[in-house]
Design an enzyme around this catalytic site. Sequence first.
Site, PDB file in Angstrom:
ATOM      1  N   HIS A   1      42.841  39.031  35.154  1.00  0.00           N
ATOM      2  CA  HIS A   1      41.805  39.824  34.476  1.00  0.00           C
ATOM      3  C   HIS A   1      40.819  40.355  35.514  1.00  0.00           C
ATOM      4  O   HIS A   1      40.372  39.597  36.381  1.00  0.00           O
ATOM      5  CB  HIS A   1      41.072  38.947  33.448  1.00  0.00           C
ATOM      6  CG  HIS A   1      40.042  39.706  32.680  1.00  0.00           C
ATOM      7  ND1 HIS A   1      40.373  40.640  31.716  1.00  0.00           N
ATOM      8  CD2 HIS A   1      38.690  39.708  32.759  1.00  0.00           C
ATOM      9  CE1 HIS A   1      39.263  41.171  31.232  1.00  0.00           C
ATOM     10  NE2 HIS A   1      38.237  40.631  31.839  1.00  0.00           N
TER      11      HIS A   1
ATOM     12  N   ASP B   1      41.516  36.678  26.767  1.00  0.00           N
ATOM     13  CA  ASP B   1      41.131  36.343  28.143  1.00  0.00           C
ATOM     14  C   ASP B   1      40.434  34.983  28.241  1.00  0.00           C
ATOM     15  O   ASP B   1      39.471  34.813  28.998  1.00  0.00           O
ATOM     16  CB  ASP B   1      40.262  37.460  28.743  1.00  0.00           C
ATOM     17  CG  ASP B   1      41.030  38.775  28.837  1.00  0.00           C
ATOM     18  OD1 ASP B   1      42.216  38.740  29.186  1.00  0.00           O
ATOM     19  OD2 ASP B   1      40.440  39.833  28.558  1.00  0.00           O
TER      20      ASP B   1
HETATM   21  C1  GRF Z   1      44.716  44.901  36.371  1.00  0.00           C
HETATM   22  O1  GRF Z   1      43.428  45.022  36.899  1.00  0.00           O
HETATM   23  C2  GRF Z   1      44.760  43.909  35.237  1.00  0.00           C
HETATM   24  O2  GRF Z   1      43.984  42.809  35.430  1.00  0.00           O
HETATM   25  C3  GRF Z   1      44.208  44.779  34.130  1.00  0.00           C
HETATM   26  O3  GRF Z   1      44.875  45.996  34.290  1.00  0.00           O
HETATM   27  C4  GRF Z   1      45.160  46.174  35.670  1.00  0.00           C
HETATM   28  C5  GRF Z   1      46.640  46.419  35.806  1.00  0.00           C
HETATM   29  O4  GRF Z   1      46.923  47.171  36.909  1.00  0.00           O
HETATM   30  N1  GRF Z   1      44.359  44.166  32.854  1.00  0.00           N
HETATM   31  P1  GRF Z   1      48.418  47.444  37.386  1.00  0.00           P
HETATM   32  O5  GRF Z   1      49.208  47.904  36.171  1.00  0.00           O
HETATM   33  O6  GRF Z   1      48.962  46.149  37.943  1.00  0.00           O
HETATM   34  O7  GRF Z   1      48.290  48.497  38.416  1.00  0.00           O
END
Ligand code: GRF
Length: 197
Positions: free
Chosen positions: A108, A144
């Site tokens: 997160h 979360d």
């Molecule tokens: C990450 O920051 C995750 O924590 C959030 O969305 C983003 C996903 O990025 N929920 P990616 O798809 O791995 O580029």
Amino acid sequence: MRIVVLVSGTGSNLQAVIDAVTAGELDVEIAAVGADRPGTYGVERSAAAGIDTFVVDFKAYSDRAEWNAALTHAVAAYNPDVVVSSGFMRIVSPGFIEAFEGKYLNTHPALLPAFPGAHGVRDAMAYGVKVTGCTVHWADAGVDTGPIIAQEAVAIEDGDTEESLHERIKLVERRLLVSTLAVLAAEHKTGQLAPRS
Ligand code: GRF
């Protein structure tokens, strides 16, 4: 340690895991990558890397319970030791959490318990905090929530936009996800990886 990774978008955090495995720096088997909608770059890049992929399209099911059951079934087919939610933007139902009790890992982009939910980066900026960051935790049935494994702070700088801050957070998030998986894989090897909740 067999992992199934769930994505909804570009999967850049997933790519960090793939890269670490390919480089021999992370001893996990990515059994499959799944998405909640068709056409994600996360699934595309996994297929290109020769990883099994599946899509359980949320919109193809008449209700959340049916979708959740199908997702649970699809993930269970790979018999994972750990299921990683890496930018997976759907809340799973308690049935999924029960099926993978203490095995469901989430990343997160905020310092939980602050700023949970789909807009952790935006919400931190809107509040005006000077420091945010990212969290890797075992996910329970909440949004979360669940036991925190690792966190790292990221400073919010003058002139940051949601995008610029999120990109800086993701640099840290990728490293934290890979290092957490490395610890879990080592525990798994010595038989110490016990599901937690
Ligand atoms: C990450 O920051 C995750 O924590 C959030 O969305 C983003 C996903 O990025 N929920 P990616 O798809 O791995 O580029």
